[in-house]
Design a protein around this motif. Structure first.
Motif, PDB file in Angstrom:
ATOM      1  N   ASN A   1     114.678  65.827  33.454  1.00  0.00           N
ATOM      2  CA  ASN A   1     114.556  67.201  32.980  1.00  0.00           C
ATOM      3  C   ASN A   1     114.749  68.185  34.140  1.00  0.00           C
ATOM      4  O   ASN A   1     115.484  69.167  34.037  1.00  0.00           O
TER       5      ASN A   1
ATOM      6  N   LYS B   1     118.386  68.514  35.356  1.00  0.00           N
ATOM      7  CA  LYS B   1     119.273  69.256  34.464  1.00  0.00           C
ATOM      8  C   LYS B   1     119.222  70.753  34.731  1.00  0.00           C
ATOM      9  O   LYS B   1     120.212  71.463  34.533  1.00  0.00           O
ATOM     10  N   TYR B   2     118.072  71.247  35.188  1.00  0.00           N
ATOM     11  CA  TYR B   2     117.887  72.692  35.283  1.00  0.00           C
ATOM     12  C   TYR B   2     117.689  73.166  36.713  1.00  0.00           C
ATOM     13  O   TYR B   2     117.139  74.225  36.950  1.00  0.00           O
ATOM     14  N   THR B   3     118.181  72.367  37.654  1.00  0.00           N
ATOM     15  CA  THR B   3     118.163  72.756  39.060  1.00  0.00           C
ATOM     16  C   THR B   3     119.602  72.869  39.538  1.00  0.00           C
ATOM     17  O   THR B   3     120.391  71.939  39.381  1.00  0.00           O
ATOM     18  N   ASP B   4     119.940  74.000  40.116  1.00  0.00           N
ATOM     19  CA  ASP B   4     121.309  74.209  40.594  1.00  0.00           C
ATOM     20  C   ASP B   4     121.567  73.398  41.855  1.00  0.00           C
ATOM     21  O   ASP B   4     120.649  72.892  42.509  1.00  0.00           O
TER      22      ASP B   4
ATOM     23  N   GLY C   1     114.450  75.760  38.996  1.00  0.00           N
ATOM     24  CA  GLY C   1     115.422  76.203  38.004  1.00  0.00           C
ATOM     25  C   GLY C   1     115.019  77.499  37.330  1.00  0.00           C
ATOM     26  O   GLY C   1     114.221  78.274  37.865  1.00  0.00           O
TER      27      GLY C   1
ATOM     28  N   ASN D   1     117.749  80.180  25.386  1.00  0.00           N
ATOM     29  CA  ASN D   1     118.031  81.123  26.466  1.00  0.00           C
ATOM     30  C   ASN D   1     118.126  82.533  25.888  1.00  0.00           C
ATOM     31  O   ASN D   1     117.758  82.778  24.737  1.00  0.00           O
TER      32      ASN D   1
ATOM     33  N   SER E   1     118.474  76.183  25.802  1.00  0.00           N
ATOM     34  CA  SER E   1     118.763  76.255  27.235  1.00  0.00           C
ATOM     35  C   SER E   1     118.472  74.939  27.926  1.00  0.00           C
ATOM     36  O   SER E   1     118.870  74.727  29.067  1.00  0.00           O
ATOM     37  N   ARG E   2     117.758  74.043  27.237  1.00  0.00           N
ATOM     38  CA  ARG E   2     117.378  72.790  27.867  1.00  0.00           C
ATOM     39  C   ARG E   2     118.085  71.653  27.144  1.00  0.00           C
ATOM     40  O   ARG E   2     117.766  71.319  26.018  1.00  0.00           O
ATOM     41  N   LYS E   3     119.105  71.099  27.808  1.00  0.00           N
ATOM     42  CA  LYS E   3     119.969  70.101  27.197  1.00  0.00           C
ATOM     43  C   LYS E   3     119.186  68.830  26.875  1.00  0.00           C
ATOM     44  O   LYS E   3     118.191  68.526  27.505  1.00  0.00           O
TER      45      LYS E   3
END
Length: 202
Positions: A106, A109-112, A136, A156, A162-164
């Motif tokens: 998780n 997925k949401y950290t660049d 994220g 989003n 927003s959370r795949k």
């Protein structure tokens, strides 16, 4: 399968090794998702009892972080672990290990690219606390509780998920943690991002 289809075209051994590692990780995650579905059903039916054993947390956490090390290197993300030696708890290592993998997946997925993912464990007020923190976009207050329900995904600004993912992984985490007599929650990480924290009796 698309990853494996590329193998015959690659002559560079490093590229072949990287693709094989990626395929292995993807296969493990698919198997994990199937296990999650089956486990959630068994917990909700009252058919699953955790196989508790005294477990050292440092090697357990380190082992599951290791499965993400190649992805961290490829995505230029920093993955760290802070767990004091000797910290242990009565838990089912297979189930809690899967909780850690879901929370790490998780976070990734949401950290660049260039972002940080931190896993910490500590003893606090007679309980063991484990945290998986990312930097994220975070989660709105409205969804901090609902995100642990089955198939719920936080939207989003465009009202799109927003959370795949399947929307099942965090529900699995909640059910497993509660099965251990613990609690889990999502909170804001200092400086931005999300901090998923769960507690269990020591």
């Amino acid at each position: 399968s698309s990853t494996l289809d590329l193998l015959p075209r690659l002559l560079n051994p490093d590229d072949r090794t990287r693709l094989i590692d990626n395929a292995r990780v993807s296969g493990r995650r698919i198997t994990g998702l199937i296990d999650d579905i089956l486990t959630v059903g068994k917990i909700e039916a009252g058919e699953l009892k955790p196989k508790l054993q005294n477990t050292q947390l440092n090697p357990l956490l380190a082992d599951h972080l290791q499965t993400f090390s190649a992805q961290a290197a490829a995505d230029n993300k920093i993955l760290s672990l802070d767990c004091p030696p000797g910290l242990s708890a009565q838990l089912d290592p297979a189930l809690i290990g899967r909780v850690i993998e879901n929370l790490l997946s998780n976070a990734f997925k949401y950290t660049d690219r260039g972002g940080k993912i931190q896993v910490t464990a500590q003893r606090q007020n007679g309980r063991v606390q484990i945290s998986v923190r990312d930097d994220g976009p975070g989660i709105s207050d409205e969804f901090k509780e609902r995100i642990f329900d089955k198939f719920v995904q936080a939207p989003n600004a465009d009202d799109q998920p927003s959370r795949k993912g399947s929307g099942l992984g965090l529900a699995f985490c909640r059910l497993v943690v509660e099965l251990h007599g613990g609690q889990i929650r999502a909170q804001d990480a200092p400086g931005g991002g999300s901090d998923f924290v769960f507690w269990m009796p020591a």
